[in-house]
Design a protein around this motif. Structure first.
Motif, PDB file in Angstrom:
ATOM      1  N   ARG A   1      44.587 -19.580 -32.779  1.00  0.00           N
ATOM      2  CA  ARG A   1      43.608 -19.292 -31.724  1.00  0.00           C
ATOM      3  C   ARG A   1      44.155 -18.273 -30.741  1.00  0.00           C
ATOM      4  O   ARG A   1      43.401 -17.443 -30.226  1.00  0.00           O
ATOM      5  CB  ARG A   1      43.200 -20.580 -31.021  1.00  0.00           C
ATOM      6  CG  ARG A   1      44.364 -21.324 -30.389  1.00  0.00           C
ATOM      7  CD  ARG A   1      43.923 -22.672 -29.806  1.00  0.00           C
ATOM      8  NE  ARG A   1      45.069 -23.464 -29.455  1.00  0.00           N
ATOM      9  CZ  ARG A   1      45.484 -24.522 -30.138  1.00  0.00           C
ATOM     10  NH1 ARG A   1      44.844 -24.921 -31.204  1.00  0.00           N
ATOM     11  NH2 ARG A   1      46.538 -25.192 -29.739  1.00  0.00           N
ATOM     12  N   ASP A   2      45.476 -18.317 -30.477  1.00  0.00           N
ATOM     13  CA  ASP A   2      46.072 -17.365 -29.535  1.00  0.00           C
ATOM     14  C   ASP A   2      46.028 -15.942 -30.085  1.00  0.00           C
ATOM     15  O   ASP A   2      45.710 -15.004 -29.350  1.00  0.00           O
ATOM     16  CB  ASP A   2      47.503 -17.779 -29.205  1.00  0.00           C
ATOM     17  CG  ASP A   2      47.563 -19.127 -28.506  1.00  0.00           C
ATOM     18  OD1 ASP A   2      46.660 -19.413 -27.688  1.00  0.00           O
ATOM     19  OD2 ASP A   2      48.496 -19.898 -28.784  1.00  0.00           O
ATOM     20  N   GLN A   3      46.315 -15.779 -31.373  1.00  0.00           N
ATOM     21  CA  GLN A   3      46.233 -14.453 -31.995  1.00  0.00           C
ATOM     22  C   GLN A   3      44.800 -13.934 -31.955  1.00  0.00           C
ATOM     23  O   GLN A   3      44.557 -12.772 -31.629  1.00  0.00           O
ATOM     24  CB  GLN A   3      46.700 -14.503 -33.449  1.00  0.00           C
ATOM     25  CG  GLN A   3      48.179 -14.730 -33.621  1.00  0.00           C
ATOM     26  CD  GLN A   3      48.512 -14.961 -35.094  1.00  0.00           C
ATOM     27  OE1 GLN A   3      47.755 -15.593 -35.829  1.00  0.00           O
ATOM     28  NE2 GLN A   3      49.663 -14.435 -35.518  1.00  0.00           N
ATOM     29  N   GLN A   4      43.852 -14.779 -32.295  1.00  0.00           N
ATOM     30  CA  GLN A   4      42.447 -14.380 -32.280  1.00  0.00           C
ATOM     31  C   GLN A   4      41.992 -13.994 -30.874  1.00  0.00           C
ATOM     32  O   GLN A   4      41.264 -13.014 -30.687  1.00  0.00           O
ATOM     33  CB  GLN A   4      41.566 -15.513 -32.795  1.00  0.00           C
ATOM     34  CG  GLN A   4      41.689 -15.760 -34.277  1.00  0.00           C
ATOM     35  CD  GLN A   4      40.747 -16.881 -34.681  1.00  0.00           C
ATOM     36  OE1 GLN A   4      39.534 -16.725 -34.565  1.00  0.00           O
ATOM     37  NE2 GLN A   4      41.307 -17.978 -35.134  1.00  0.00           N
ATOM     38  N   ALA A   5      42.407 -14.784 -29.890  1.00  0.00           N
ATOM     39  CA  ALA A   5      41.998 -14.512 -28.510  1.00  0.00           C
ATOM     40  C   ALA A   5      42.557 -13.177 -28.027  1.00  0.00           C
ATOM     41  O   ALA A   5      41.838 -12.394 -27.386  1.00  0.00           O
ATOM     42  CB  ALA A   5      42.450 -15.647 -27.591  1.00  0.00           C
ATOM     43  N   LEU A   6      43.825 -12.889 -28.340  1.00  0.00           N
ATOM     44  CA  LEU A   6      44.410 -11.607 -27.943  1.00  0.00           C
ATOM     45  C   LEU A   6      43.709 -10.443 -28.625  1.00  0.00           C
ATOM     46  O   LEU A   6      43.428  -9.413 -28.002  1.00  0.00           O
ATOM     47  CB  LEU A   6      45.907 -11.575 -28.271  1.00  0.00           C
ATOM     48  CG  LEU A   6      46.817 -12.360 -27.339  1.00  0.00           C
ATOM     49  CD1 LEU A   6      48.241 -12.366 -27.870  1.00  0.00           C
ATOM     50  CD2 LEU A   6      46.767 -11.770 -25.937  1.00  0.00           C
ATOM     51  N   ASP A   7      43.415 -10.610 -29.914  1.00  0.00           N
ATOM     52  CA  ASP A   7      42.712  -9.562 -30.648  1.00  0.00           C
ATOM     53  C   ASP A   7      41.326  -9.318 -30.043  1.00  0.00           C
ATOM     54  O   ASP A   7      40.935  -8.173 -29.800  1.00  0.00           O
ATOM     55  CB  ASP A   7      42.585  -9.947 -32.126  1.00  0.00           C
ATOM     56  CG  ASP A   7      41.765  -8.942 -32.898  1.00  0.00           C
ATOM     57  OD1 ASP A   7      42.159  -7.758 -32.958  1.00  0.00           O
ATOM     58  OD2 ASP A   7      40.701  -9.338 -33.435  1.00  0.00           O
ATOM     59  N   LEU A   8      40.603 -10.382 -29.788  1.00  0.00           N
ATOM     60  CA  LEU A   8      39.253 -10.242 -29.238  1.00  0.00           C
ATOM     61  C   LEU A   8      39.299  -9.665 -27.818  1.00  0.00           C
ATOM     62  O   LEU A   8      38.484  -8.802 -27.471  1.00  0.00           O
ATOM     63  CB  LEU A   8      38.535 -11.591 -29.265  1.00  0.00           C
ATOM     64  CG  LEU A   8      37.048 -11.586 -28.964  1.00  0.00           C
ATOM     65  CD1 LEU A   8      36.294 -10.579 -29.821  1.00  0.00           C
ATOM     66  CD2 LEU A   8      36.475 -12.985 -29.160  1.00  0.00           C
TER      67      LEU A   8
ATOM     68  N   ALA B   1      28.985 -15.874 -31.583  1.00  0.00           N
ATOM     69  CA  ALA B   1      28.002 -16.136 -30.523  1.00  0.00           C
ATOM     70  C   ALA B   1      28.404 -15.356 -29.273  1.00  0.00           C
ATOM     71  O   ALA B   1      29.576 -15.332 -28.906  1.00  0.00           O
ATOM     72  CB  ALA B   1      27.943 -17.625 -30.202  1.00  0.00           C
ATOM     73  N   CYS B   2      27.424 -14.713 -28.654  1.00  0.00           N
ATOM     74  CA  CYS B   2      27.645 -14.012 -27.392  1.00  0.00           C
ATOM     75  C   CYS B   2      26.413 -14.249 -26.537  1.00  0.00           C
ATOM     76  O   CYS B   2      25.297 -13.911 -26.946  1.00  0.00           O
ATOM     77  CB  CYS B   2      27.879 -12.522 -27.629  1.00  0.00           C
ATOM     78  SG  CYS B   2      28.294 -11.622 -26.110  1.00  0.00           S
TER      79      CYS B   2
ATOM     80  N   ASP C   1      25.614  -5.634 -26.637  1.00  0.00           N
ATOM     81  CA  ASP C   1      26.674  -4.802 -27.211  1.00  0.00           C
ATOM     82  C   ASP C   1      27.879  -5.616 -27.653  1.00  0.00           C
ATOM     83  O   ASP C   1      28.415  -5.402 -28.739  1.00  0.00           O
ATOM     84  CB  ASP C   1      27.121  -3.728 -26.214  1.00  0.00           C
ATOM     85  CG  ASP C   1      26.216  -2.509 -26.221  1.00  0.00           C
ATOM     86  OD1 ASP C   1      25.092  -2.596 -26.766  1.00  0.00           O
ATOM     87  OD2 ASP C   1      26.625  -1.470 -25.675  1.00  0.00           O
ATOM     88  N   LEU C   2      28.335  -6.559 -26.826  1.00  0.00           N
ATOM     89  CA  LEU C   2      29.519  -7.346 -27.191  1.00  0.00           C
ATOM     90  C   LEU C   2      29.227  -8.272 -28.367  1.00  0.00           C
ATOM     91  O   LEU C   2      30.134  -8.611 -29.127  1.00  0.00           O
ATOM     92  CB  LEU C   2      30.038  -8.125 -25.985  1.00  0.00           C
ATOM     93  CG  LEU C   2      30.624  -7.278 -24.854  1.00  0.00           C
ATOM     94  CD1 LEU C   2      31.157  -8.176 -23.730  1.00  0.00           C
ATOM     95  CD2 LEU C   2      31.705  -6.324 -25.337  1.00  0.00           C
ATOM     96  N   ALA C   3      27.981  -8.664 -28.541  1.00  0.00           N
ATOM     97  CA  ALA C   3      27.611  -9.509 -29.685  1.00  0.00           C
ATOM     98  C   ALA C   3      27.826  -8.779 -31.011  1.00  0.00           C
ATOM     99  O   ALA C   3      27.971  -9.415 -32.055  1.00  0.00           O
ATOM    100  CB  ALA C   3      26.160  -9.954 -29.565  1.00  0.00           C
ATOM    101  N   GLN C   4      27.887  -7.454 -30.963  1.00  0.00           N
ATOM    102  CA  GLN C   4      28.062  -6.651 -32.170  1.00  0.00           C
ATOM    103  C   GLN C   4      29.518  -6.517 -32.599  1.00  0.00           C
ATOM    104  O   GLN C   4      29.801  -5.981 -33.678  1.00  0.00           O
ATOM    105  CB  GLN C   4      27.478  -5.243 -31.961  1.00  0.00           C
ATOM    106  CG  GLN C   4      26.012  -5.236 -31.566  1.00  0.00           C
ATOM    107  CD  GLN C   4      25.135  -6.009 -32.530  1.00  0.00           C
ATOM    108  OE1 GLN C   4      25.212  -5.823 -33.733  1.00  0.00           O
ATOM    109  NE2 GLN C   4      24.302  -6.886 -31.997  1.00  0.00           N
ATOM    110  N   LEU C   5      30.456  -6.995 -31.794  1.00  0.00           N
ATOM    111  CA  LEU C   5      31.869  -6.910 -32.167  1.00  0.00           C
ATOM    112  C   LEU C   5      32.114  -7.719 -33.437  1.00  0.00           C
ATOM    113  O   LEU C   5      31.607  -8.845 -33.580  1.00  0.00           O
ATOM    114  CB  LEU C   5      32.766  -7.414 -31.033  1.00  0.00           C
ATOM    115  CG  LEU C   5      32.840  -6.535 -29.788  1.00  0.00           C
ATOM    116  CD1 LEU C   5      33.684  -7.222 -28.719  1.00  0.00           C
ATOM    117  CD2 LEU C   5      33.399  -5.160 -30.117  1.00  0.00           C
ATOM    118  N   ASP C   6      32.887  -7.153 -34.324  1.00  0.00           N
ATOM    119  CA  ASP C   6      33.173  -7.781 -35.608  1.00  0.00           C
ATOM    120  C   ASP C   6      33.775  -9.174 -35.419  1.00  0.00           C
ATOM    121  O   ASP C   6      34.715  -9.352 -34.650  1.00  0.00           O
ATOM    122  CB  ASP C   6      34.143  -6.892 -36.397  1.00  0.00           C
ATOM    123  CG  ASP C   6      34.338  -7.371 -37.818  1.00  0.00           C
ATOM    124  OD1 ASP C   6      33.344  -7.751 -38.453  1.00  0.00           O
ATOM    125  OD2 ASP C   6      35.501  -7.378 -38.264  1.00  0.00           O
TER     126      ASP C   6
END
Length: 179
Positions: free
Chosen positions: A84-91, A23-24, A14-19
């Motif tokens: 990377r910090d913005q991406q990490a918070l979003d994810l 890789a998951c 399921d988490l692999a399907q996140l936009d």
């Protein structure tokens, strides 16, 4: 019957399907910078682990309710005009929302609880140009065999007798489940 392996595989799927997730994969424990160096990752990536079983209890059906503490670790790098910090918070936000709403396609799982997120910042991670975040939660999974489930597809008969009447017992009609 559900197993821990089925739960782990369902969460990874399921988490692999996140936009935007490239890789998951399942991981053997807490993910850290050493894990990144050993196993690498196409980023943004998620590593999912079962961390521990803090509690379990047997229920009336003979099955076992197991509290499973799980975590998803996010790895990001600066790219596409986002830090990377913005991406990490979003994810991390999207993983938290997914965990809260998911039943992972399994029939015997309770809603997640104690959902938490943690920044796994370290100077070495900063020097490698990555951000690491972790989201953890507890899911209660029912495991084992239901002692009252029909074996051959039919429902068991349950007999009752009123000890005072002396009459022969009549079957009690059941619709399934525990007597």
């Amino acid at each position: 019957m559900r197993t821990l392996q089925e739960l782990l595989a369902a969460v990874v799927s399921d988490l692999a399907q996140l936009d935007g997730v490239r890789a998951c994969e399942a991981f053997g424990g807490r993910f850290d910078l050493a894990g990144l160096e050993r196993f690498g990752a196409a980023v943004p990536a998620i590593r999912v682990a079962i961390l521990r079983i803090p509690a379990s209890r047997t229920v009336d059906t003979g099955e076992l309710d197991v509290d499973v503490e799980m975590a998803a670790f996010m790895i990001t790098r600066d790219e596409h005009g986002q830090s990377r910090d913005q991406q990490a918070l979003d994810l991390a936000s999207r993983v938290m929302a997914a965990v809260q709403a998911a039943r992972w396609g399994l029939s015997k799982i309770h809603p997640a609880r104690n959902i938490r997120a943690e920044n796994i910042y370290s100077s070495p991670a900063q020097a490698k140009g990555v951000a690491l975040w972790g989201v953890s939660w507890i899911s209660r999974l029912r495991m084992g065999r239901n002692a009252y489930a029909p074996v051959d597809g039919s429902m068991p008969e349950i007999w009752a007798r009123d000890g005072r009447s002396g009459e022969e017992p009549e079957p009690v009609v059941t619709t399934g489940g525990q007597p």
